[in-house]
Design a protein around this motif. Structure first.
Motif, PDB file in Angstrom:
ATOM      1  N   CYS A 147       0.838  -1.209   0.000  1.00  0.00           N
ATOM      2  CA  CYS A 147       0.000   0.000   0.000  1.00  0.00           C
ATOM      3  C   CYS A 147       0.872   1.257   0.000  1.00  0.00           C
ATOM      4  N   ASP A 149       2.909   2.533   2.175  1.00  0.00           N
ATOM      5  CA  ASP A 149       2.657   3.365   3.356  1.00  0.00           C
ATOM      6  C   ASP A 149       3.405   2.842   4.592  1.00  0.00           C
ATOM      7  N   ALA A 152       2.148   3.656   8.140  1.00  0.00           N
ATOM      8  CA  ALA A 152       0.967   2.987   8.716  1.00  0.00           C
ATOM      9  C   ALA A 152       1.352   2.187   9.957  1.00  0.00           C
ATOM     10  N   LEU A 171      -6.311   1.603   4.433  1.00  0.00           N
ATOM     11  CA  LEU A 171      -5.788   0.284   4.023  1.00  0.00           C
ATOM     12  C   LEU A 171      -6.915  -0.579   3.450  1.00  0.00           C
ATOM     13  N   SER A 534       1.312  -3.015   4.206  1.00  0.00           N
ATOM     14  CA  SER A 534       1.456  -1.566   4.041  1.00  0.00           C
ATOM     15  C   SER A 534       2.792  -1.266   3.380  1.00  0.00           C
TER      16      SER A 534
END
Length: 565
Positions: A147, A149, A152, A171, A534
């Motif tokens: 993702c 990220d 996160a 998410l 993530s």
């Protein structure tokens, strides 16, 4: 088409982009400009090359946030995340005077009404197309997605976070776009944990959002569940795999060498800096990345001899000499002791009765601080916690009195660190892999591999893995066998026609866990395993993230920050 786009997820994503964005714009036979934000730049870079875009009559690729010269005779394609920052930059391109002849606008995901109305208000007469294409994840490899990220992790696990709910919501949206891209409507399950509820929360969110997404398909009928399962787990379900020194090539390289953005930098004989990109466009890297370091060490000198004999370099960006250099840069270290701690037995299968005796030689050796912390953590994980007194001794040994968060903060992931001497924790039983091992120093198998095989064989205990929503009764991995390390990988293009198993790990996934998806898929054939998180983590990045969990207070998170990080 680029070689890399022949691989699994990347191929699917590129096809979807071609079938939507590029197909729409092909109707007029004119060269166009493509304008991207930071996230969509990464997305396109992961699945195509500039030459692929040129083939589709896209002549220039521009950054949405940078000032650009007007080209009023050209049409512009905007591919961007649905954030206010992107929409404001788009509107600025058409006010007061339009920079381009017209705009074809594509959002990665659902565009909120207020942003859409703003665009309509100021730019309606310039917009020819405005669509949401449902791709807000990155295809990292043929069977791996993220993702994009890394932040996160902190927003989900920090006790100071005020943005856990918003992060899980984002998410969930990204996971729905993954399922939509794969055209799957999976049954959703999660790993039950009495200490943690993030997996349950995310499973509920994903299931509800999938139901809304598939409420009506293009023909006006409700989409039925497909032959797919989505399993959601938290990082704390296997704390050993991200900490252990891995001895397969890709995992070991990312652990021991500073590789940034999949790029390995090194100095050539003349002293100039060279770059080698470690990705699936290079078949040599794909061939070697999951092999044990002992095999790679044997194969590279043979390849060097073959190359010098034929005076030809194999097809690919990474030369044999690049790989040989990378091998030299990997520091040697004592792996045996930490492997015994992780597995709980020595190479002969004898149970480790006194883990402390196994740990002490590591602490007394001049290893790095991080290596000693990793050894202490493996000791604690092997016993499901330690006493306060023992922990203080370890902290003094490793000299991290002011940095004890490296160890204590694992409790935020639901991993027991401090326990009373009388506390007894039943360890989950593991699959017997004694017949599979090839190397004494690689006896640990990531827990996720057990999960994959159990899921494919329909053996997951529904008390430990509750169904958020059932998948079709017929779902099974039909005739699965244990995915052995010695199975030879076949071509990635060997397309599977069976079911799909998607596993999402909250809080980061390791290279060794990524490897398991390929091993199980290769062994089973009838079920493709796709894993994601993530972000991808390395032991060093995870330790630093763990240490930072209790720093605070945290700034509040906005979706802008994720997409434009």
């Amino acid at each position: 088409m680029a070689a890399g786009t022949d691989h699994g997820l990347k191929r699917i994503v590129w096809k979807r982009i071609k079938d939507t964005i590029i197909a729409d714009c092909k109707k007029s036979d004119v060269w166009k400009i493509l304008i991207l934000d930071p996230f969509t730049t990464k997305l396109l870079s992961s699945c195509c090359k500039m030459s692929d875009l040129m083939e589709e009559r896209i002549t220039i690729v521009e950054d949405l946030y940078k000032s650009r010269e007007p080209v009023p005779e050209m049409k512009a394609i905007y591919f961007m995340t649905p954030t206010s920052k992107c929409v404001e930059a788009f509107i600025a391109d058409f006010r007061p005077k339009p920079k381009y002849k017209s705009a074809y606008v594509y959002f990665t995901d659902y565009c909120p009404d207020d942003l859409f109305n703003n665009m309509k208000l100021y730019c309606a007469k310039h917009i020819r197309v405005c669509k949401e294409i449902n791709i807000s994840f990155l295809p990292q490899e043929a069977q791996v997605f993220t993702c994009d990220d890394p932040g996160a992790f902190r927003r989900v696990y920090s006790p100071h976070s005020q943005d856990k709910s918003k992060t899980l919501e984002t998410l969930a949206d990204q996971l729905v776009t993954l399922c939509a891209t794969l055209n799957e409507y999976p049954g959703v399950r999660y790993r039950k944990d009495n200490n943690m509820v993030n997996a349950k929360t995310l499973a509920e969110l994903v299931d509800n959002k999938l139901a809304r997404h598939y409420e009506l398909d293009d023909s006006g009928k409700k989409k039925e569940k497909t032959q797919a399962q989505l399993l959601i787990v938290e990082r704390g379900f296997d704390p050993v795999s991200p900490i252990l020194h891995e001895l397969t090539y890709q995992a070991m390289a990312y652990d021991l060498i500073d590789i940034q953005n999949d790029t390995y930098k090194y100095k050539s004989k003349d002293g100039s800096e060279k770059h080698a990109l470690l990705n699936e466009d290079d078949m040599l890297w794909v061939k070697l990345r999951h092999k044990h370091i002992a095999e790679v060490s044997e194969q590279i000198p043979k390849m060097v001899k073959e190359i010098s004999a034929s005076k030809k370099q194999p097809d690919g960006k990474i030369t044999i000499s690049n790989l040989a250099q990378m091998m030299k840069k990997m520091p040697s270290f004592r792996k045996q002791l930490t492997e015994d701690l992780a597995v709980g037995s020595d190479v002969d299968g004898t149970k480790v009765k006194d883990p402390m005796r196994t740990l002490l030689p590591v602490l007394l050796n001049p290893f790095s601080k991080h290596d000693k912390i990793r050894a202490v953590l493996l000791y604690i994980f092997s016993l499901s916690g330690t006493t306060d007194e023992n922990l203080n001794k370890f902290i003094q040994h490793v000299k991290i009195e002011d940095e004890r968060e490296f160890i204590l903060n694992w409790k935020e992931l639901g991993v027991p660190i401090i326990t009373s001497p009388s506390f007894f924790s039943r360890k989950p039983s593991r699959r017997d892999r004694s017949q599979e091992e090839m190397y004494n120093l690689s006896r640990w198998t990531p827990v996720i591999k057990d999960v994959m095989e159990d899921a494919v064989e329909n053996k997951l205990d529904s008390r430990e893995w509750p169904h958020q929503s059932e998948c079709p009764a017929a779902w099974n991995g039909s005739g699965a066998v244990s995915a052995r390390q010695r199975n030879k990988p076949s071509s990635q293009d060997d397309r599977r026609t069976g079911s799909r198993l998607i596993i999402f790990v909250i809080g980061g996934i390791t290279y060794s866990e990524m490897r398991c998806a390929y091993e199980v898929t290769q062994a089973v054939k009838s079920c493709e395993v796709i894993v994601g998180s993530s972000h991808i983590l390395t032991p060093t990045s995870l330790l630093e993230d763990i240490k930072a969990l209790t720093k605070g207070p945290m700034e509040t998170f906005t979706i802008e920050e994720r997409s434009n990080a």
